[in-house]
Design a protein around this motif. Structure first.
Motif, PDB file in Angstrom:
ATOM      1  N   THR A 185       0.799  -1.233   0.000  1.00  0.00           N
ATOM      2  CA  THR A 185       0.000   0.000   0.000  1.00  0.00           C
ATOM      3  C   THR A 185       0.828   1.277   0.000  1.00  0.00           C
ATOM      4  OG1 THR A 185      -0.120   0.123   2.431  1.00  0.00           O
ATOM      5  CG2 THR A 185      -1.784  -1.213   1.316  1.00  0.00           C
ATOM      6  N   GLY A 186       2.127   1.158   0.326  1.00  0.00           N
ATOM      7  CA  GLY A 186       2.924   2.362   0.473  1.00  0.00           C
ATOM      8  C   GLY A 186       2.492   3.118   1.726  1.00  0.00           C
ATOM      9  N   GLU A 187       2.953   4.340   1.847  1.00  0.00           N
ATOM     10  CA  GLU A 187       2.564   5.192   2.966  1.00  0.00           C
ATOM     11  C   GLU A 187       2.175   6.567   2.436  1.00  0.00           C
ATOM     12  OE1 GLU A 187       4.772   4.395   6.971  1.00  0.00           O
ATOM     13  OE2 GLU A 187       6.284   4.448   5.378  1.00  0.00           O
ATOM     14  N   LYS A 188       1.075   7.072   2.945  1.00  0.00           N
ATOM     15  CA  LYS A 188       0.601   8.403   2.546  1.00  0.00           C
ATOM     16  C   LYS A 188       0.056   9.112   3.776  1.00  0.00           C
ATOM     17  CE  LYS A 188      -2.530  10.758  -0.678  1.00  0.00           C
ATOM     18  NZ  LYS A 188      -3.598  10.583  -1.700  1.00  0.00           N
ATOM     19  N   TYR A 189       0.625  10.225   4.099  1.00  0.00           N
ATOM     20  CA  TYR A 189       0.153  10.968   5.261  1.00  0.00           C
ATOM     21  C   TYR A 189       0.543  12.432   5.132  1.00  0.00           C
ATOM     22  CZ  TYR A 189       5.013  10.068   6.635  1.00  0.00           C
ATOM     23  OH  TYR A 189       6.380   9.967   6.647  1.00  0.00           O
ATOM     24  N   VAL A 190      -0.219  13.260   5.811  1.00  0.00           N
ATOM     25  CA  VAL A 190       0.060  14.693   5.879  1.00  0.00           C
ATOM     26  C   VAL A 190       0.894  14.941   7.126  1.00  0.00           C
ATOM     27  CG1 VAL A 190      -0.943  16.998   6.146  1.00  0.00           C
ATOM     28  CG2 VAL A 190      -2.082  15.295   4.690  1.00  0.00           C
ATOM     29  N   THR A 191       2.080  15.469   6.956  1.00  0.00           N
ATOM     30  CA  THR A 191       2.920  15.754   8.116  1.00  0.00           C
ATOM     31  C   THR A 191       2.301  16.891   8.921  1.00  0.00           C
ATOM     32  OG1 THR A 191       4.261  17.342   6.869  1.00  0.00           O
ATOM     33  CG2 THR A 191       5.006  15.047   6.886  1.00  0.00           C
ATOM     34  N   PHE A 192       2.673  16.964  10.192  1.00  0.00           N
ATOM     35  CA  PHE A 192       2.118  18.008  11.057  1.00  0.00           C
ATOM     36  C   PHE A 192       2.405  19.400  10.502  1.00  0.00           C
ATOM     37  CE2 PHE A 192       2.657  14.695  14.528  1.00  0.00           C
ATOM     38  CZ  PHE A 192       1.297  14.410  14.596  1.00  0.00           C
ATOM     39  N   LYS A 193       3.612  19.605   9.984  1.00  0.00           N
ATOM     40  CA  LYS A 193       3.987  20.952   9.520  1.00  0.00           C
ATOM     41  C   LYS A 193       3.194  21.373   8.289  1.00  0.00           C
ATOM     42  CE  LYS A 193       7.939  19.231   6.830  1.00  0.00           C
ATOM     43  NZ  LYS A 193       9.409  19.192   6.728  1.00  0.00           N
ATOM     44  N   GLU A 194       2.665  20.377   7.523  1.00  0.00           N
ATOM     45  CA  GLU A 194       1.871  20.701   6.340  1.00  0.00           C
ATOM     46  C   GLU A 194       0.414  20.991   6.682  1.00  0.00           C
ATOM     47  OE1 GLU A 194       2.652  21.350   3.320  1.00  0.00           O
ATOM     48  OE2 GLU A 194       4.787  20.908   3.498  1.00  0.00           O
ATOM     49  N   ALA A 195      -0.005  20.629   7.889  1.00  0.00           N
ATOM     50  CA  ALA A 195      -1.389  20.895   8.312  1.00  0.00           C
ATOM     51  C   ALA A 195      -1.472  22.347   8.776  1.00  0.00           C
ATOM     52  CB  ALA A 195      -1.801  19.934   9.416  1.00  0.00           C
ATOM     53  N   LYS A 196      -1.645  23.255   7.833  1.00  0.00           N
ATOM     54  CA  LYS A 196      -1.540  24.682   8.114  1.00  0.00           C
ATOM     55  C   LYS A 196      -2.562  25.183   9.127  1.00  0.00           C
ATOM     56  CE  LYS A 196       1.702  24.848   5.019  1.00  0.00           C
ATOM     57  NZ  LYS A 196       3.119  24.852   5.446  1.00  0.00           N
ATOM     58  N   ALA A 197      -3.715  24.523   9.198  1.00  0.00           N
ATOM     59  CA  ALA A 197      -4.742  24.941  10.160  1.00  0.00           C
ATOM     60  C   ALA A 197      -4.537  24.302  11.529  1.00  0.00           C
ATOM     61  CB  ALA A 197      -6.134  24.599   9.635  1.00  0.00           C
ATOM     62  N   GLY A 198      -3.489  23.477  11.645  1.00  0.00           N
ATOM     63  CA  GLY A 198      -3.198  22.848  12.923  1.00  0.00           C
ATOM     64  C   GLY A 198      -4.118  21.684  13.236  1.00  0.00           C
ATOM     65  N   MET A 199      -4.220  21.370  14.524  1.00  0.00           N
ATOM     66  CA  MET A 199      -4.962  20.193  14.962  1.00  0.00           C
ATOM     67  C   MET A 199      -6.112  20.577  15.882  1.00  0.00           C
ATOM     68  SD  MET A 199      -2.870  18.056  13.468  1.00  0.00           S
ATOM     69  CE  MET A 199      -3.256  16.422  14.064  1.00  0.00           C
ATOM     70  N   HIS A 200      -7.124  19.713  15.905  1.00  0.00           N
ATOM     71  CA  HIS A 200      -8.173  19.767  16.925  1.00  0.00           C
ATOM     72  C   HIS A 200      -7.680  18.961  18.118  1.00  0.00           C
ATOM     73  CE1 HIS A 200     -11.649  21.736  15.244  1.00  0.00           C
ATOM     74  NE2 HIS A 200     -11.581  21.021  14.135  1.00  0.00           N
ATOM     75  N   PHE A 201      -7.987  19.384  19.323  1.00  0.00           N
ATOM     76  CA  PHE A 201      -7.619  18.638  20.528  1.00  0.00           C
ATOM     77  C   PHE A 201      -8.852  18.360  21.365  1.00  0.00           C
ATOM     78  CE2 PHE A 201      -3.721  20.611  19.158  1.00  0.00           C
ATOM     79  CZ  PHE A 201      -2.776  19.615  19.352  1.00  0.00           C
ATOM     80  N   SER A 202      -8.866  17.185  21.985  1.00  0.00           N
ATOM     81  CA  SER A 202     -10.013  16.790  22.813  1.00  0.00           C
ATOM     82  C   SER A 202     -10.059  17.634  24.083  1.00  0.00           C
ATOM     83  CB  SER A 202      -9.895  15.305  23.179  1.00  0.00           C
ATOM     84  OG  SER A 202      -8.807  15.116  24.080  1.00  0.00           O
ATOM     85  N   PRO A 203     -11.197  17.647  24.789  1.00  0.00           N
ATOM     86  CA  PRO A 203     -11.305  18.431  26.030  1.00  0.00           C
ATOM     87  C   PRO A 203     -10.216  18.113  27.052  1.00  0.00           C
ATOM     88  CG  PRO A 203     -13.484  17.754  25.314  1.00  0.00           C
ATOM     89  CD  PRO A 203     -12.502  17.079  24.397  1.00  0.00           C
TER      90      PRO A 203
END
Length: 503
Positions: A185-203
């Motif tokens: 399958t290979g590997e495909k992922y968006v690195t953290f630095k490419e996620a320009k809007a950042g991350m959602h975090f749980s409460p």
């Protein structure tokens, strides 16, 4: 097919594969060193077996044209003893010829002298190795004089290799599976630095200092890149650095934070576990006849608001909809029109479950640049080794938490293990989980506890250091105590599964 049945079948299949590979490691090294393996069983067989077969006896039955009976081995043994007691006649040339014949028979008997079977109790499996104090507790055999083909008659280094072979084969299996997955399958992922809007975090994550929009940078100083490993590295770290706007912020991670996240996930308070990508709310499917289709929603629309509540990101949208059962809401959507876009407000009727009949994009790579890697057959092996090592390191780190109060309460048995398998059969997911369980099984088995492989290794190391084996009676008692502890642990772990069902 029922969800429970699908999960149970996946669990049994994975468990059977891991047991076969583990026991085959012991079997292979034992036979390489000329040690007799009396039984090779998948699952345990107290009182009776679902299936058993001994090639040597089956071959004898074929030669005599008699039906094969699994109880024949005892008769055959007596025949062999009778043949062995016959005097050898003739000259020395005959003796040497017989010796050569015996050697040839031994070579052919690599597989033939073992009884293979399937037990009815799916709690593991075993190899009964001749001349070894194990779970069979065969004291009668141990009371007889040692034979050259017994485990106890071999040098300590050979016995050591036999004992670690099961653990080694489980780890090699994990590496092979991971290598196979990345090759296929290979590997495909968006690195953290490419996620320009950042991350959602749980409460729970926000309680210790994370904020929506944070971009993870490091965990205990180690740069974070691949989100597949990054989440667990962050949960197991003591400090995490994130990019917040233009500032670098350090967040202290409490020691037992992992358990807080697990409890939060079990309570169903949030659709994410710890963190997830912030991505737009993009419509990928509109179901005919449902509220969205009637209201004019189209594939490709970006939903940016529900009534007066802004929903720039998917998680915000999913958190906003509940509570609007059988109501009509005004969706504000952005719709591409060539090089331009239109902003439209659409009245959409929701059903009793606050649903409108749409599919939404959940893949971050649809919005951000993704790293995609393909591996050759040879190139997949180093990546498999890396993934296996990372999983083992992560598992070892998490084990220290088991000895805390929260860790003891989180211990689970077959129910807990079965729950991690997907509800629908997915071979990639199945093999990923099987590989992780193989790593876990390897680590658990090498622990220096009597009755586990690690216990035998511990006693063999004692023998190597002090040049004499431990007392046989002591070994027997240690084996019984170790078995008792394992049975208690098994009962406790599965008992915790039952307790959780009624919470």
């Amino acid at each position: 097919m029922d969800v429970f049945l699908i999960k149970a079948l996946q669990l049994i299949l994975a468990f059977a594969i891991l047991v076969i590979i583990h026991e085959f490691g012991h079997f292979l090294f034992a036979r390489i060193f000329g040690i007799k393996v009396e039984r090779f069983y998948i699952f345990f067989n107290p009182k009776f077996s679902l299936f058993k077969w001994k090639p040597k006896e089956y071959a004898k039955c074929l030669s005599k044209n008699t039906p094969y009976d699994s109880e024949l081995p005892a008769e055959a043994k007596s025949e062999e003893s009778a043949d062995a007691s016959k005097p050898v006649e003739g000259v020395e040339g005959v003796k040497s010829e017989e010796a050569a014949s015996d050697k040839k028979k031994k070579k052919k008997g690599f597989w033939n002298d073992t009884e293979y079977g399937i037990g009815w109790l799916p709690l593991g499996g075993y190899c009964k190795i001749a001349g070894m104090i194990d779970e069979s507790m065969d004291k009668e055999q141990m009371a007889k004089p040692p034979q050259e083909w017994e485990f106890r008659s071999k040098p300590a280094w050979q016995r050591l290799l036999v004992m670690i072979a099961g653990v080694l084969f489980n780890f090699l299996l994990a590496i092979l599976i991971y290598a196979g997955i990345v090759y296929a399958t290979g590997e495909k992922y968006v690195t953290f630095k490419e996620a320009k809007a950042g991350m959602h975090f749980s409460p729970e994550a926000q309680k210790i200092g994370f904020k929506d929009g944070d971009i993870p940078l490091t965990a205990d100083g180690k740069p974070l890149d691949n989100p597949l490993e990054g989440r667990m590295e962050m949960l197991q770290a003591s400090r995490v650095e994130v990019l917040r706007g233009t500032d670098t912020v350090t967040i202290a991670i409490p020691e037992k934070f992992l358990f807080r996240i697990e409890e939060e996930t079990k309570r169903g308070e949030t659709p994410i576990m710890f963190m997830d990508y912030r991505i737009p709310t993009k419509v990928t499917q509109v179901m005919a006849g449902e509220g969205a289709a009637k209201g004019g929603v189209k594939e490709g629309d970006l939903i940016i608001a529900v009534d007066s509540v802004a929903t720039p990101y998917l998680l915000t949208f999913l958190e906003t909809l509940p509570g609007h059962d059988n109501q009509t809401v005004n969706l504000t959507v952005v719709r591409p029109r060539g090089a331009a876009v239109d902003t439209i407000i659409l009245p959409v009727a929701l059903n009793a479950g606050s649903k409108m009949g749409i599919g939404l994009e959940v893949d971050p790579s649809a919005f951000y640049k993704a790293d995609e890697k393909r591996y050759s057959l040879l190139g997949s092996v180093p990546r498999g080794v890396q993934m296996g090592t990372e999983k083992l390191t992560s598992y070892v780190k998490s084990m220290k938490l088991v000895f805390t109060k929260e860790g003891a309460q989180s211990v689970g048995g077959f129910g807990a293990i079965g729950s991690i398998f997907p509800e629908k059969w997915d071979w990639i997911a199945f093999w990923n989980i099987a590989a992780f369980l193989s790593v876990a099984l390897a680590f658990m088995n090498i622990l220096p506890i009597p009755a586990l492989d690690g216990g035998h290794v511990m006693f063999l190391l004692y023998e190597v250091i002090f040049r004499r084996p431990p007392n046989q009676k002591f070994m027997e008692w240690a084996q019984m105590i170790g078995m008792g502890l394992l049975i208690l642990l098994l009962l406790y772990a599965n008992g915790m599964d039952i307790v959780r069902l009624f919470r």
